[in-house]
Scaffold this motif. Structure first.
Motif, mmCIF file in Angstrom:
data_model
loop_
_atom_site.group_PDB
_atom_site.id
_atom_site.type_symbol
_atom_site.label_atom_id
_atom_site.label_comp_id
_atom_site.label_asym_id
_atom_site.label_seq_id
_atom_site.Cartn_x
_atom_site.Cartn_y
_atom_site.Cartn_z
ATOM 1 N N VAL A 1 -8.783 9.583 7.105
ATOM 2 C CA VAL A 1 -8.287 10.807 6.470
ATOM 3 C C VAL A 1 -6.774 10.804 6.507
ATOM 4 O O VAL A 1 -6.155 10.559 7.547
ATOM 5 N N ASN A 2 -6.160 11.081 5.374
ATOM 6 C CA ASN A 2 -4.709 11.143 5.279
ATOM 7 C C ASN A 2 -4.215 12.514 5.713
ATOM 8 O O ASN A 2 -4.730 13.540 5.277
ATOM 9 N N THR A 3 -3.229 12.536 6.556
ATOM 10 C CA THR A 3 -2.669 13.804 7.028
ATOM 11 C C THR A 3 -1.353 14.155 6.369
ATOM 12 O O THR A 3 -0.723 15.140 6.690
ATOM 13 N N ASP A 4 -0.921 13.325 5.407
ATOM 14 C CA ASP A 4 0.324 13.586 4.683
ATOM 15 C C ASP A 4 0.082 14.685 3.664
ATOM 16 O O ASP A 4 -0.664 14.514 2.715
ATOM 17 N N ALA A 5 0.720 15.816 3.856
ATOM 18 C CA ALA A 5 0.475 16.972 2.981
ATOM 19 C C ALA A 5 0.971 16.764 1.568
ATOM 20 O O ALA A 5 0.613 17.497 0.658
ATOM 21 N N TYR B 1 -4.309 2.649 2.141
ATOM 22 C CA TYR B 1 -3.067 2.076 1.596
ATOM 23 C C TYR B 1 -1.994 1.979 2.692
ATOM 24 O O TYR B 1 -1.315 0.961 2.828
ATOM 25 N N ASN B 2 -1.875 3.030 3.488
ATOM 26 C CA ASN B 2 -0.893 3.035 4.575
ATOM 27 C C ASN B 2 -1.288 2.101 5.709
ATOM 28 O O ASN B 2 -0.452 1.375 6.257
ATOM 29 N N GLU B 3 -2.567 2.131 6.078
ATOM 30 C CA GLU B 3 -3.029 1.288 7.186
ATOM 31 C C GLU B 3 -2.824 -0.189 6.902
ATOM 32 O O GLU B 3 -2.549 -0.969 7.813
ATOM 33 N N MET B 4 -2.986 -0.586 5.639
ATOM 34 C CA MET B 4 -2.818 -1.997 5.286
ATOM 35 C C MET B 4 -1.366 -2.359 4.963
ATOM 36 O O MET B 4 -1.070 -3.507 4.663
ATOM 37 N N GLY B 5 -0.487 -1.377 4.986
ATOM 38 C CA GLY B 5 0.921 -1.639 4.718
ATOM 39 C C GLY B 5 1.180 -2.144 3.317
ATOM 40 O O GLY B 5 2.111 -2.928 3.090
ATOM 41 N N LEU B 6 0.386 -1.674 2.368
ATOM 42 C CA LEU B 6 0.491 -2.185 0.998
ATOM 43 C C LEU B 6 1.769 -1.733 0.304
ATOM 44 O O LEU B 6 2.307 -2.440 -0.551
ATOM 45 N N GLY B 7 2.258 -0.565 0.672
ATOM 46 C CA GLY B 7 3.513 -0.096 0.085
ATOM 47 C C GLY B 7 4.672 -0.989 0.462
ATOM 48 O O GLY B 7 5.519 -1.332 -0.374
ATOM 49 N N GLN B 8 4.699 -1.425 1.718
ATOM 50 C CA GLN B 8 5.776 -2.303 2.187
ATOM 51 C C GLN B 8 5.725 -3.680 1.527
ATOM 52 O O GLN B 8 6.743 -4.342 1.386
#
Length: 288
Positions: free
Chosen positions: A282-286, A75-82
């Protein structure tokens, strides 16, 4: 003196009376033990069953955590939130994608289409992504059914001639040329929610009313008879991208929606199976 002693002996209670008095004093102390149900010991088989149940729950929760890590990283890599896509929508769509893949319903095209009908029709609410390349291929407007609502899609149906949109998971099929030009058949997979899509002729097609110009004039997109209609200048490119047994998920606010394709354990197993080299993001956001 003898009279006083005789009077005391007369007043002194007999042994039966004293027994009753002692019993009355002790009764409140022992009553809970007498009247409370006895706790029966847990059999070894029941204990084993409880352990197995606990282990299954623990494993299931671990699978969900694992899958969420991978999903959030993508989700983050594809910038879907933005781009405005909520993580909840992407996570469900990705879960369904891997469940459908596990059942052999999808081709080798790593394409996933998502529609978020919780958004206004004045917003771009359709996304097409490439899971392997981690790219957003298309992001545009999409119309909903005329009886689903005005600016927002709020009502949904699987019934013929309801002129409402249907929610859930679909697999794309083949194309044809119809009154809207190039169109794409989609098969609904969620029983009770969209399985009448083919019979209802619910297809992806282009429409003049699905354009920013209509939004500027009417304050919302025009509406279809239940089809996810796209802007005319984009529909052919999107159809050619997603045709041929790829996954599609249409999301909405619904308390009743359920799907067999939202199984995280199966999704995680299939995800690992398709990544034998264990090169999973792997997501590193705790916080996730």
């Amino acid at each position: 003196m003898r009279r006083i002693k005789e009077e005391k002996e007369k007043k002194k209670p007999g042994w039966r009376t004293r027994k009753k008095m002692v019993a009355k004093r002790l009764f409140p102390l022992f009553a809970p033990l007498i009247f409370s149900p006895m706790a029966s010991p847990i059999s070894s088989s029941a204990a084993k069953k409880n352990v197995k149940s606990t282990n299954k729950t623990t494993v299931a929760n671990y699978k969900i955590m694992q899958f969420d890590q991978v999903a959030y990283s993508l989700y983050n890599e594809m910038g879907l939130g933005q781009s405005g896509l909520k993580y909840e929508v992407f996570s469900k769509a990705l879960t369904g994608y891997y469940n459908m893949k596990h059942q052999g319903k999808l081709s080798d095209k790593p394409v996933l289409t998502m529609v978020d009908f919780t958004k206004s029709s004045t917003q771009k609410r359709l996304w097409v992504v490439d899971i392997e390349k981690k790219e957003v291929l298309h992001h545009t407007y999409v119309a909903h059914g005329r009886n689903s609502g005005l600016e927002f899609a709020e009502n949904f149906s699987n019934d013929d001639k309801s002129y409402m949109s249907s929610i859930g998971f679909y697999v794309t099929q083949n194309t044809y040329k119809g009154k809207h030009g190039l169109s794409l058949k989609i098969e609904g997979l969620d029983e009770g929610f969209n399985t009448n899509a083919l019979d209802r002729c619910i297809v992806i097609h282009g429409a003049e009313y699905a354009s920013p110009e209509v939004i500027a004039k009417a304050g919302r997109l025009g509406r279809s008879l239940g089809c996810p209609a796209l802007p005319m200048e984009e529909h052919e490119g999107i159809i050619n991208t997603v045709m041929g047994n790829t996954a599609m998920y249409i999301h909405a606010n619904s308390d009743t929606y359920t799907s067999q394709y939202l199984d995280h354990a199966t999704a995680m197993a299939e995800l690992v199976n398709t990544n034998p080299n264990n090169d999973l993001p792997v997501n590193t956001d705790a916080s996730i």
